[in-house]
Design a protein around this motif. Structure first.
Motif, short mmCIF file in Angstrom:
data_model
loop_
_atom_site.label_atom_id
_atom_site.label_comp_id
_atom_site.label_asym_id
_atom_site.label_seq_id
_atom_site.Cartn_x
_atom_site.Cartn_y
_atom_site.Cartn_z
N ALA A 140 0.84 -1.20 0.00
CA ALA A 140 0.00 0.00 0.00
C ALA A 140 0.87 1.25 0.00
N MET A 141 1.93 1.26 0.80
CA MET A 141 2.86 2.40 0.84
C MET A 141 3.52 2.59 -0.53
N ALA A 142 3.91 1.49 -1.16
CA ALA A 142 4.53 1.58 -2.49
C ALA A 142 3.55 2.18 -3.49
N PHE A 143 2.29 1.76 -3.46
CA PHE A 143 1.28 2.32 -4.35
C PHE A 143 1.14 3.82 -4.14
N ILE A 144 1.12 4.26 -2.90
CA ILE A 144 0.99 5.68 -2.60
C ILE A 144 2.18 6.46 -3.15
N GLU A 145 3.37 5.91 -3.01
CA GLU A 145 4.58 6.57 -3.52
C GLU A 145 4.62 6.60 -5.05
N ILE A 146 4.13 5.55 -5.67
CA ILE A 146 4.22 5.39 -7.12
C ILE A 146 3.15 6.19 -7.86
N GLU A 147 1.98 6.30 -7.28
CA GLU A 147 0.82 6.87 -7.96
C GLU A 147 1.07 8.18 -8.71
N PRO A 148 1.75 9.15 -8.12
CA PRO A 148 1.92 10.42 -8.85
C PRO A 148 2.72 10.27 -10.15
N ARG A 149 3.51 9.22 -10.27
CA ARG A 149 4.35 9.04 -11.46
C ARG A 149 3.74 8.10 -12.49
N LEU A 150 2.58 7.54 -12.22
CA LEU A 150 1.94 6.64 -13.18
C LEU A 150 1.27 7.45 -14.28
N ARG A 151 1.33 6.93 -15.48
CA ARG A 151 0.66 7.58 -16.59
C ARG A 151 -0.77 7.07 -16.71
N LYS A 152 -1.63 7.88 -17.26
CA LYS A 152 -3.01 7.49 -17.46
C LYS A 152 -3.10 6.58 -18.68
N ILE A 153 -4.15 5.78 -18.72
CA ILE A 153 -4.44 4.98 -19.90
C ILE A 153 -4.69 5.94 -21.05
N ASN A 154 -4.12 5.63 -22.22
CA ASN A 154 -4.38 6.46 -23.39
C ASN A 154 -5.88 6.49 -23.66
N ASN A 155 -6.42 7.66 -23.87
CA ASN A 155 -7.85 7.86 -24.11
C ASN A 155 -8.69 7.43 -22.91
N TYR A 156 -8.18 7.65 -21.72
CA TYR A 156 -8.91 7.24 -20.52
C TYR A 156 -10.31 7.85 -20.47
N GLN A 157 -10.52 8.96 -21.16
CA GLN A 157 -11.84 9.59 -21.18
C GLN A 157 -12.87 8.67 -21.85
N LYS A 158 -12.40 7.70 -22.62
CA LYS A 158 -13.32 6.81 -23.34
C LYS A 158 -13.48 5.45 -22.66
N LEU A 159 -13.08 5.35 -21.40
CA LEU A 159 -13.25 4.08 -20.68
C LEU A 159 -14.73 3.70 -20.53
N TYR A 160 -15.60 4.68 -20.61
CA TYR A 160 -17.03 4.36 -20.57
C TYR A 160 -17.41 3.42 -21.72
N LEU A 161 -16.70 3.52 -22.86
CA LEU A 161 -16.96 2.62 -23.98
C LEU A 161 -16.64 1.18 -23.60
N LEU A 162 -15.57 0.99 -22.82
CA LEU A 162 -15.22 -0.34 -22.33
C LEU A 162 -16.33 -0.87 -21.43
N ARG A 163 -16.79 -0.04 -20.51
CA ARG A 163 -17.88 -0.45 -19.62
C ARG A 163 -19.11 -0.86 -20.41
N ASN A 164 -19.48 -0.06 -21.40
CA ASN A 164 -20.66 -0.37 -22.21
C ASN A 164 -20.46 -1.65 -23.02
N ALA A 165 -19.26 -1.83 -23.59
CA ALA A 165 -18.98 -3.03 -24.38
C ALA A 165 -19.00 -4.28 -23.51
N LEU A 166 -18.46 -4.17 -22.30
CA LEU A 166 -18.46 -5.32 -21.38
C LEU A 166 -19.88 -5.65 -20.92
N LYS A 167 -20.67 -4.62 -20.64
CA LYS A 167 -22.06 -4.86 -20.26
C LYS A 167 -22.81 -5.57 -21.38
N SER A 168 -22.56 -5.16 -22.60
CA SER A 168 -23.20 -5.79 -23.74
C SER A 168 -22.70 -7.22 -23.94
#
Length: 178
Positions: A140-168
């Motif tokens: 948990a401590m490692a995650f807290i230290e690492i988090e600020p340096r992690l990059r976001k998923i490319n096109n993370y704004q479109k993750l709702y499409l993944l949710r919709n596709a999985l639901k379907s």
């Protein structure tokens, strides 16, 4: 997103049951297939496999992979069998229609491996864990230290499409709550 490990695959299927949609790492599959080939063929088939996996449309990617498999059958049956194993799972992101939007981040295990290697930098010198709780606190401590340096998923704004596709895909109906 799995690398093809049978143990991980089994654990995920046992944990999530019918709510499991697996994307096999396309990079691991490609490298596994070409590892059975000689050097000159590796270059050719690595490029062909990459081209097939880069196709955003499921049918086109599948058509290219079947052609590659047929060609591999003529020169190296082991490589062809390797490509056939988990074949459909390597195309999950295309089958869901998300290769163009989310394929760059969700078609390989890079994001998981990156996180694992960063955690290792915090935990590698510890040789003895007094309890599972101690391990959990350090992770948990490692995650807290690492988090600020992690990059976001490319096109993370479109993750709702993944949710919709999985639901379907899983035929899940969501009911509205308060």
């Amino acid at each position: 997103i799995l690398d093809g490990s049978k143990g991980l695959n089994k654990a995920v299927r046992e944990t999530f049951g019918n709510y499991c949609v697996i994307q096999r790492c396309q990079w691991h599959k490609r490298e596994n297939v070409v590892s059975y080939l000689n050097q000159s063929d590796q270059v050719i088939y690595r490029a062909r496999l990459q081209s097939a996996y880069s196709e955003p449309l499921y049918e086109e990617a599948k058509r290219k992979l079947i052609a590659i498999s047929n060609d591999l059958n003529k020169i190296n049956r082991t490589a062809a069998n390797s490509l056939k194993e988990g074949f459909e799972e390597t195309l999950t992101i295309q089958r869901l229609g998300l290769a163009a939007e989310l394929g760059r981040s969700l078609s390989t295990t890079n994001c998981i491996e990156n996180l694992n290697s960063r955690i290792e930098t915090y935990l590698r010198k510890i040789k003895y864990w007094k309890s599972p709780e101690m391990l959990a606190r350090w992770v948990a401590m490692a995650f807290i230290e690492i988090e600020p340096r992690l990059r976001k998923i490319n096109n993370y704004q479109k993750l709702y499409l993944l949710r919709n596709a999985l639901k379907s895909e899983l035929k899940i109906e969501q009911t509205m709550v308060a």
